[in-house]
Write a protein that holds these residues in place. Structure first.
Motif, PDB file in Angstrom:
ATOM      1  N   SER A   1     -16.470   4.872   6.516  1.00  0.00           N
ATOM      2  CA  SER A   1     -17.285   3.565   6.388  1.00  0.00           C
ATOM      3  C   SER A   1     -17.297   1.982   5.765  1.00  0.00           C
ATOM      4  O   SER A   1     -17.451   0.761   6.075  1.00  0.00           O
ATOM      5  N   ILE A   2     -16.662   2.725   3.580  1.00  0.00           N
ATOM      6  CA  ILE A   2     -16.394   2.156   3.109  1.00  0.00           C
ATOM      7  C   ILE A   2     -15.246   0.274   3.305  1.00  0.00           C
ATOM      8  O   ILE A   2     -15.715  -0.504   3.301  1.00  0.00           O
ATOM      9  N   ARG A   3     -14.608   1.759   3.574  1.00  0.00           N
ATOM     10  CA  ARG A   3     -13.795   0.376   4.233  1.00  0.00           C
ATOM     11  C   ARG A   3     -13.707  -0.075   5.224  1.00  0.00           C
ATOM     12  O   ARG A   3     -12.865  -1.260   5.198  1.00  0.00           O
ATOM     13  N   GLU A   4     -13.903   0.351   6.022  1.00  0.00           N
ATOM     14  CA  GLU A   4     -15.051  -0.886   6.933  1.00  0.00           C
ATOM     15  C   GLU A   4     -15.043  -2.516   6.381  1.00  0.00           C
ATOM     16  O   GLU A   4     -15.201  -3.347   7.527  1.00  0.00           O
ATOM     17  N   ASN A   5     -15.721  -2.522   5.621  1.00  0.00           N
ATOM     18  CA  ASN A   5     -16.184  -3.469   5.188  1.00  0.00           C
ATOM     19  C   ASN A   5     -14.408  -4.036   4.191  1.00  0.00           C
ATOM     20  O   ASN A   5     -14.934  -5.502   3.683  1.00  0.00           O
TER      21      ASN A   5
ATOM     22  N   CYS B   1     -14.633  -0.958  -5.840  1.00  0.00           N
ATOM     23  CA  CYS B   1     -14.003  -1.702  -4.559  1.00  0.00           C
ATOM     24  C   CYS B   1     -13.392  -2.699  -5.181  1.00  0.00           C
ATOM     25  O   CYS B   1     -13.679  -3.896  -6.331  1.00  0.00           O
ATOM     26  N   ALA B   2     -12.195  -3.165  -4.790  1.00  0.00           N
ATOM     27  CA  ALA B   2     -11.606  -4.613  -5.163  1.00  0.00           C
ATOM     28  C   ALA B   2     -11.696  -5.874  -4.138  1.00  0.00           C
ATOM     29  O   ALA B   2     -10.671  -5.743  -3.041  1.00  0.00           O
ATOM     30  N   PRO B   3     -12.732  -6.346  -3.833  1.00  0.00           N
ATOM     31  CA  PRO B   3     -12.893  -6.866  -2.260  1.00  0.00           C
ATOM     32  C   PRO B   3     -12.060  -8.256  -2.813  1.00  0.00           C
ATOM     33  O   PRO B   3     -11.786  -9.060  -3.874  1.00  0.00           O
ATOM     34  N   GLU B   4     -11.907  -9.186  -1.627  1.00  0.00           N
ATOM     35  CA  GLU B   4     -11.648 -11.161  -2.018  1.00  0.00           C
ATOM     36  C   GLU B   4     -12.394 -11.349  -1.862  1.00  0.00           C
ATOM     37  O   GLU B   4     -13.305 -11.358  -1.756  1.00  0.00           O
TER      38      GLU B   4
ATOM     39  N   LYS C   1      -8.353  -6.291   3.939  1.00  0.00           N
ATOM     40  CA  LYS C   1      -7.705  -6.189   2.751  1.00  0.00           C
ATOM     41  C   LYS C   1      -7.389  -4.404   2.104  1.00  0.00           C
ATOM     42  O   LYS C   1      -7.828  -3.776   3.273  1.00  0.00           O
ATOM     43  N   ASN C   2      -5.777  -4.465   2.627  1.00  0.00           N
ATOM     44  CA  ASN C   2      -4.604  -2.994   1.852  1.00  0.00           C
ATOM     45  C   ASN C   2      -5.727  -1.980   0.661  1.00  0.00           C
ATOM     46  O   ASN C   2      -5.945  -1.065   0.859  1.00  0.00           O
TER      47      ASN C   2
END
Length: 210
Positions: A180-184, A36-39, A188-189
């Motif tokens: 479900s992972i992308r719900e986090n 993942c590459a979150p803000e 963010k695109n």
């Protein structure tokens, strides 16, 4: 995000490749590895989803409840049920369990062992639906829910299926976990930067379309 590896393949092809590696071993687990590459300031990446075909059995559910709610919990299939005495047993590390639920009435007592439960991701909270008066429904969900969390490198490593499942079942399970992972992502695109699929004996294969 980085360009995909030249050997990256589609999910369908990766499943076929892993099945070829694991011929004759239908019980081997297929694993998903998601970078993942979150803000900045992203809360911990974790979640729960109901898989089309669960691949794990034997989830031990512990419920903090008393009186009628304790009876309900036992009837709904909870493995360990109790009040004050159970809080003490958990504090002394005398019981083993995978999921933890609590009635709202028991929560103040459970909060005393939050330091033990929190780091393991087991502390019941209202937000996660693990503090509830509808204990039977929560037990049903806990028994069938698939949980995941990212490590310190922001990678989610999680089993998703058995090799012996059909391609459609494996694909469907992966899509449920990915959603479900992308719900986090907090909108963010490019929240997911890389996805690999592997199996117990097979190689890690980078995926182009997960």
């Amino acid at each position: 995000s980085r360009a995909p590896h030249p050997n990256a393949v589609s999910l369908e092809k990766a499943i076929a490749m892993l099945k070829a590696y694991e011929v004759g071993r239908p019980q081997q687990t297929i694993e998903l590895h998601v970078q993942c590459a979150p803000e900045k300031g992203q809360p911990p990446i974790r979640g729960s989803c109901i898989l089309t075909r669960p691949f794990k059995s034997g989830t031990r559910v512990l419920v903090f409840a008393e009186g009628e709610k304790a009876k309900e919990a036992r009837a709904a299939g909870a493995d360990i049920v109790g009040g004050d005495e159970l809080v003490n047993k958990v504090r002394e590390d005398e019981v083993k369990f995978d999921k933890c639920l609590s009635t709202p009435e028991m929560l103040p007592k459970v909060a005393k062992i939050a330091r033990m439960l929190g780091p393991k991701g087991l502390m019941p909270t209202v937000n996660k639906g693990t503090v509830t008066s509808d204990i039977a429904e929560a037990i049903k969900f806990s028994k069938s829910a698939h949980d995941f969390r990212a490590d310190k490198m922001l990678i989610v490593h999680t089993g998703v299926a058995k090799i012996g499942f059909t391609d459609a079942e494996i694909l469907d399970n992966i899509q449920k976990v990915m959603a479900s992972i992308r719900e986090n992502s907090r909108g963010k695109n490019k929240f997911v930067s890389r996805v690999h699929l592997s199996s117990t004996q097979g190689p890690g294969i980078q995926i182009t379309d997960a």
